[in-house]
Design a protein around this motif. Structure first.
Motif, PDB file in Angstrom:
ATOM      1  N   GLY A 274       0.830  -1.209   0.000  1.00 43.68           N
ATOM      2  CA  GLY A 274       0.000   0.000   0.000  1.00 43.68           C
ATOM      3  C   GLY A 274       0.857   1.249   0.000  1.00 43.68           C
ATOM      4  N   THR A 275       0.299   2.373  -0.242  1.00 40.58           N
ATOM      5  CA  THR A 275      -1.122   2.609  -0.315  1.00 40.58           C
ATOM      6  C   THR A 275      -1.437   3.519  -1.485  1.00 40.58           C
ATOM      7  N   THR A 276      -2.715   3.831  -1.655  1.00 46.81           N
ATOM      8  CA  THR A 276      -3.165   4.717  -2.720  1.00 46.81           C
ATOM      9  C   THR A 276      -3.638   6.036  -2.125  1.00 46.81           C
ATOM     10  N   GLU A 277      -3.969   6.980  -2.987  1.00 44.57           N
ATOM     11  CA  GLU A 277      -4.546   8.259  -2.542  1.00 44.57           C
ATOM     12  C   GLU A 277      -5.600   8.673  -3.553  1.00 44.57           C
ATOM     13  N   THR A 278      -6.857   8.331  -3.244  1.00 49.85           N
ATOM     14  CA  THR A 278      -7.982   8.589  -4.139  1.00 49.85           C
ATOM     15  C   THR A 278      -9.022   9.403  -3.394  1.00 49.85           C
ATOM     16  N   VAL A 279      -9.373  10.575  -3.901  1.00 53.91           N
ATOM     17  CA  VAL A 279     -10.394  11.389  -3.256  1.00 53.91           C
ATOM     18  C   VAL A 279     -11.707  10.614  -3.231  1.00 53.91           C
ATOM     19  N   PHE A 280     -12.322  10.569  -2.045  1.00 55.26           N
ATOM     20  CA  PHE A 280     -13.509   9.742  -1.809  1.00 55.26           C
ATOM     21  C   PHE A 280     -14.709  10.645  -1.529  1.00 55.26           C
ATOM     22  N   LYS A 281     -15.831  10.376  -2.196  1.00 58.16           N
ATOM     23  CA  LYS A 281     -17.009  11.246  -2.084  1.00 58.16           C
ATOM     24  C   LYS A 281     -18.203  10.596  -1.388  1.00 58.16           C
ATOM     25  N   GLY A 282     -18.149   9.323  -1.106  1.00 50.92           N
ATOM     26  CA  GLY A 282     -19.305   8.641  -0.539  1.00 50.92           C
ATOM     27  C   GLY A 282     -19.363   8.688   0.970  1.00 50.92           C
ATOM     28  N   SER A 287     -16.390   2.943   2.111  1.00 45.00           N
ATOM     29  CA  SER A 287     -15.047   2.917   1.538  1.00 45.00           C
ATOM     30  C   SER A 287     -14.595   1.474   1.290  1.00 45.00           C
ATOM     31  N   ALA A 288     -14.081   1.233   0.082  1.00 43.36           N
ATOM     32  CA  ALA A 288     -13.578  -0.104  -0.289  1.00 43.36           C
ATOM     33  C   ALA A 288     -12.598   0.063  -1.443  1.00 43.36           C
ATOM     34  N   PRO A 289     -11.606  -0.818  -1.543  1.00 46.94           N
ATOM     35  CA  PRO A 289     -10.629  -0.703  -2.624  1.00 46.94           C
ATOM     36  C   PRO A 289     -11.283  -0.733  -4.006  1.00 46.94           C
ATOM     37  N   LEU A 290     -10.831   0.152  -4.869  1.00 46.09           N
ATOM     38  CA  LEU A 290     -11.316   0.194  -6.247  1.00 46.09           C
ATOM     39  C   LEU A 290     -10.494  -0.759  -7.116  1.00 46.09           C
ATOM     40  N   VAL A 291     -11.087  -1.191  -8.207  1.00 47.54           N
ATOM     41  CA  VAL A 291     -10.363  -2.041  -9.153  1.00 47.54           C
ATOM     42  C   VAL A 291      -9.124  -1.316  -9.662  1.00 47.54           C
ATOM     43  N   SER A 292      -9.255  -0.009  -9.903  1.00 45.01           N
ATOM     44  CA  SER A 292      -8.114   0.770 -10.393  1.00 45.01           C
ATOM     45  C   SER A 292      -7.002   0.859  -9.356  1.00 45.01           C
ATOM     46  N   GLU A 293      -7.364   0.931  -8.069  1.00 45.26           N
ATOM     47  CA  GLU A 293      -6.350   0.971  -7.013  1.00 45.26           C
ATOM     48  C   GLU A 293      -5.634  -0.376  -6.907  1.00 45.26           C
ATOM     49  N   GLU A 294      -6.390  -1.448  -7.006  1.00 46.52           N
ATOM     50  CA  GLU A 294      -5.790  -2.784  -6.958  1.00 46.52           C
ATOM     51  C   GLU A 294      -4.795  -2.956  -8.098  1.00 46.52           C
ATOM     52  N   ALA A 295      -5.182  -2.510  -9.298  1.00 45.87           N
ATOM     53  CA  ALA A 295      -4.288  -2.626 -10.448  1.00 45.87           C
ATOM     54  C   ALA A 295      -3.039  -1.775 -10.258  1.00 45.87           C
ATOM     55  N   TYR A 296      -3.218  -0.583  -9.711  1.00 46.98           N
ATOM     56  CA  TYR A 296      -2.088   0.327  -9.457  1.00 46.98           C
ATOM     57  C   TYR A 296      -1.070  -0.321  -8.528  1.00 46.98           C
ATOM     58  N   LEU A 297      -1.556  -0.907  -7.437  1.00 51.34           N
ATOM     59  CA  LEU A 297      -0.655  -1.520  -6.465  1.00 51.34           C
ATOM     60  C   LEU A 297       0.017  -2.770  -7.026  1.00 51.34           C
ATOM     61  N   LEU A 298      -0.737  -3.598  -7.719  1.00 52.14           N
ATOM     62  CA  LEU A 298      -0.154  -4.813  -8.284  1.00 52.14           C
ATOM     63  C   LEU A 298       0.863  -4.496  -9.378  1.00 52.14           C
ATOM     64  N   ASP A 299       0.594  -3.469 -10.174  1.00 58.04           N
ATOM     65  CA  ASP A 299       1.569  -3.064 -11.199  1.00 58.04           C
ATOM     66  C   ASP A 299       2.883  -2.645 -10.559  1.00 58.04           C
ATOM     67  N   CYS A 300       2.785  -1.922  -9.450  1.00 56.14           N
ATOM     68  CA  CYS A 300       3.992  -1.489  -8.737  1.00 56.14           C
ATOM     69  C   CYS A 300       4.736  -2.697  -8.182  1.00 56.14           C
ATOM     70  N   PHE A 301       3.997  -3.625  -7.582  1.00 56.84           N
ATOM     71  CA  PHE A 301       4.629  -4.823  -7.017  1.00 56.84           C
ATOM     72  C   PHE A 301       5.330  -5.636  -8.114  1.00 56.84           C
TER      73      PHE A 301
END
Length: 389
Positions: A274-282, A287-301
């Motif tokens: 981790g981690t990500t930084e995504t502005v959250f509006k709900g 709050s729950a991990p987004l598919v885009s955040e999961e892809a971002y982290l896995l790409d880095c790994f």
């Protein structure tokens, strides 16, 4: 509950910030009630990167005061909670395309060591090339240098619980699960209603401390007259827990996408990413991990550990409370902001932001802020000597 149903301080929120205030306040002799809606550390305080650290990356944004305070607090946590906060080796690899040069990182680590006050665990070193092959599968393609320094890890949920147990041992009261319903400000303090086990209860307090984290403004709007709100954004930080183990320690990496800091950490015989930084509006509870955040982290790994297999065992996200402003969340201040209904004798103080590492220091700031409102009391304990084992 005392027959009078009156407390010096009522705290809303059983995260690390709220329980730290509870411990500090009861140690000074104040009567304290903490209200938590679901469970201790149910929100952000169990969904962090699990680090007790100085915040090395904050140096490049000029937040020297925060780093200095964080390093002082890290030292105290290590001394007071040795079974819960442990030093770990952190590695920073520098590649041909790394945005920050080896010289820049060396300078940052030198300043970090200086602010830490010296000593064995303030030092850093350059890892010899002969050891690169032992770094848990870290790719050596284009690798120019590797630095190793020290910071600390914890189980944030257990640390929060330990602080609350300490506060209770000194006489603080906990109502959990109990929902704060409403407060009315009076010349003498606060009239407070809360729900517990289907029943509405009433109490009074000299001061109401709003430590509700992402729900801070929701709590503020239940106070009459409504105190001023501080403009904030909720910023989601998501994490993945991966199958596998890290033998050498922790890795402080630079995302190849946007150059943000991403950590790869050992976590209970697994790997925390981790981690990500995504502005959250709900609503915060959604709050729950987004598919885009999961892809971002896995790409880095995959970028740094291309030979390691990946199996996601768990995923979670927490919400940071950061000042509302334009620009990336990565560069926003992590300093705590205390918002009061009045500056002279506050009856309500709301905590905006804050960090796990400096929660005890934040509690002291809260008590200094509300001191003019509170009665004289005889201290019970010195929290600088209260162990949390």
């Amino acid at each position: 509950m005392p027959a009078s149903n009156h407390y010096d301080i009522v705290i809303v929120g059983g995260g690390i910030q709220g329980v730290a205030v509870a411990q500090a306040a009861v140690a000074r002799g104040y009567t304290v009630l903490l209200l938590e809606k679901t469970a201790l550390a149910a929100g952000t305080s169990s969904r962090s990167s699990k680090l007790i650290h100085g915040g090395l990356r904050y140096l490049e944004h000029g937040q020297f005061k925060l780093v200095y305070e964080s390093l002082r607090e890290r030292s105290d946590w290590l001394r007071l909670a040795p079974s819960l906060v442990k030093l770990s080796r952190f590695y920073i690899p520098v590649y041909q395309n790394t945005a920050r040069s080896a010289l820049t990182i060396r300078a940052g680590l030198s300043l970090y060591a200086l602010l830490a006050g010296g000593g064995e665990f303030a030092r850093f070193r350059v890892v010899p090339r002969a050891e690169w092959g032992q770094l848990d599968g870290l790719t050596t393609h284009g690798l120019k240098q590797v630095f190793q320094y020290w910071d600390a890890q914890t189980d944030d949920r257990l640390l929060t619980q330990a602080l609350m147990y300490s506060a209770q041992s000194l006489g603080a009261e906990l109502r959990c699960p109990a929902e704060f319903l409403h407060a009315s400000l009076t010349p003498g303090g606060c009239e407070i209603d809360y729900a517990e086990e289907g029943t509405t209860h009433h109490c009074t307090a000299a001061v109401l401390v709003n430590a509700a984290g992402p729900w801070v403004n929701s709590v503020t709007r239940r106070v009459e007259p409504c105190p001023p709100e501080y403009p904030v954004d909720l910023v989601q930080g998501s994490h993945l827990v991966l199958e596998g183990e890290l033998e050498r320690g922790c890795y402080y990496l630079e995302s190849p996408v946007d150059r943000r800091a991403v950590f790869v950490l050992p976590w209970y015989q697994q790997i925390l990413l981790g981690t990500t930084e995504t502005v959250f509006k709900g609503a915060p509870e959604e709050s729950a991990p987004l598919v885009s955040e999961e892809a971002y982290l896995l790409d880095c790994f995959h970028h740094y550990f291309p030979s390691r297999p990946v199996e996601i065992k768990e995923k979670f996200s927490g919400l940071r409370v950061l000042p509302a402003m334009q620009g990336t969340a990565f560069r926003r201040s992590r300093e705590i902001h205390l918002q009061c209904d009045t500056l002279s004798k506050p009856r309500v103080v709301s905590l905006y932001g804050g960090k796990l590492t400096v929660s005890r220091a934040t509690a002291q700031k809260v008590l200094r802020t509300i001191a003019p409102t509170l009665p004289e009391r005889t201290p019970k304990a010195d929290i600088s000597k209260l162990r949390l084992d």
